[in-house]
Scaffold this motif. Structure first.
Motif, PDB file in Angstrom:
ATOM      1  N   VAL A 185       5.736  -0.094 -14.377  1.00 17.12           N
ATOM      2  CA  VAL A 185       5.170  -0.950 -15.417  1.00 17.12           C
ATOM      3  C   VAL A 185       4.607  -2.229 -14.811  1.00 17.12           C
ATOM      4  CG1 VAL A 185       5.702  -2.230 -17.514  1.00 17.12           C
ATOM      5  CG2 VAL A 185       6.742  -0.002 -17.120  1.00 17.12           C
ATOM      6  N   ARG A 186       5.282  -2.739 -13.816  1.00 14.71           N
ATOM      7  CA  ARG A 186       4.849  -4.000 -13.207  1.00 14.71           C
ATOM      8  C   ARG A 186       3.460  -3.872 -12.594  1.00 14.71           C
ATOM      9  NH1 ARG A 186       7.791  -7.071  -8.205  1.00 14.71           N
ATOM     10  NH2 ARG A 186       6.473  -8.901  -8.220  1.00 14.71           N
ATOM     11  N   ALA A 187       3.207  -2.773 -11.876  1.00 12.90           N
ATOM     12  CA  ALA A 187       1.891  -2.583 -11.256  1.00 12.90           C
ATOM     13  C   ALA A 187       0.813  -2.441 -12.327  1.00 12.90           C
ATOM     14  CB  ALA A 187       1.909  -1.363 -10.351  1.00 12.90           C
ATOM     15  N   GLY A 188       1.145  -1.748 -13.432  1.00  8.27           N
ATOM     16  CA  GLY A 188       0.175  -1.616 -14.510  1.00  8.27           C
ATOM     17  C   GLY A 188      -0.161  -2.948 -15.149  1.00  8.27           C
ATOM     18  N   ARG A 206       1.642   6.733  -6.797  1.00  4.91           N
ATOM     19  CA  ARG A 206       0.620   7.722  -7.157  1.00  4.91           C
ATOM     20  C   ARG A 206       1.137   9.136  -6.965  1.00  4.91           C
ATOM     21  NH1 ARG A 206      -2.721   4.233  -4.365  1.00  4.91           N
ATOM     22  NH2 ARG A 206      -2.711   5.589  -2.556  1.00  4.91           N
ATOM     23  N   GLU A 207       1.844   9.380  -5.862  1.00  4.83           N
ATOM     24  CA  GLU A 207       2.408  10.711  -5.606  1.00  4.83           C
ATOM     25  C   GLU A 207       3.406  11.096  -6.699  1.00  4.83           C
ATOM     26  OE1 GLU A 207       2.117  10.515  -0.726  1.00  4.83           O
ATOM     27  OE2 GLU A 207       4.080  10.637  -1.701  1.00  4.83           O
ATOM     28  N   GLU A 237       0.827  -1.206   0.000  1.00  4.21           N
ATOM     29  CA  GLU A 237       0.000   0.000   0.000  1.00  4.21           C
ATOM     30  C   GLU A 237       0.864   1.259   0.000  1.00  4.21           C
ATOM     31  OE1 GLU A 237      -3.640  -2.096   2.438  1.00  4.21           O
ATOM     32  OE2 GLU A 237      -2.256  -0.760   3.475  1.00  4.21           O
ATOM     33  N   ALA A 238       1.929   1.243   0.803  1.00  6.62           N
ATOM     34  CA  ALA A 238       2.825   2.399   0.841  1.00  6.62           C
ATOM     35  C   ALA A 238       3.521   2.576  -0.504  1.00  6.62           C
ATOM     36  CB  ALA A 238       3.852   2.230   1.957  1.00  6.62           C
TER      37      ALA A 238
END
Length: 102
Positions: A50-53, A29-30, A22-23
């Motif tokens: 890219v990995r999170a996308g 996002r920031e 989460e952090a």
């Protein structure tokens, strides 16, 4: 103790690291918002995650996948029913034609 030197056992020294997804997402996002607004962040440039996308897209597609699996199993079931009906027809009505082959 003995005549020969006994080897010492090897120790595995693992220092665990704490990972907070989460952090990490919040920091990402920031960074993205700062990059969109054109704000400088301590001289570091924004690098998209890219990995999170890819994980988000994979989860979206995985949510719709069971519908495709249902179509495959239904099609397979219908093909089996048709084959059984053809086999039943041949055995009951055309048994003499089948016996000529054997």
């Amino acid at each position: 103790m003995g005549l020969f030197k006994q080897p010492e056992y090897r120790r595995f020294n693992l220092k665990p690291r704490y990972w907070d997804p989460e952090a990490e997402a919040r920091k990402e996002r920031e960074k993205r918002i700062r990059a969109e607004l054109g704000l400088a962040e301590n001289g570091t440039e924004y690098v998209p995650d890219v990995r999170a996308g890819l994980q988000r897209e994979f989860n979206k597609k995985r949510a719709t996948r069971p519908k495709a699996g249902l179509g495959y199993s239904t099609r397979l079931f219908l093909i089996l029913i048709i084959l059984l009906m053809v086999a039943f027809y041949l055995v009951t009505y055309k048994l003499d034609v089948i016996m000529k082959f054997f």
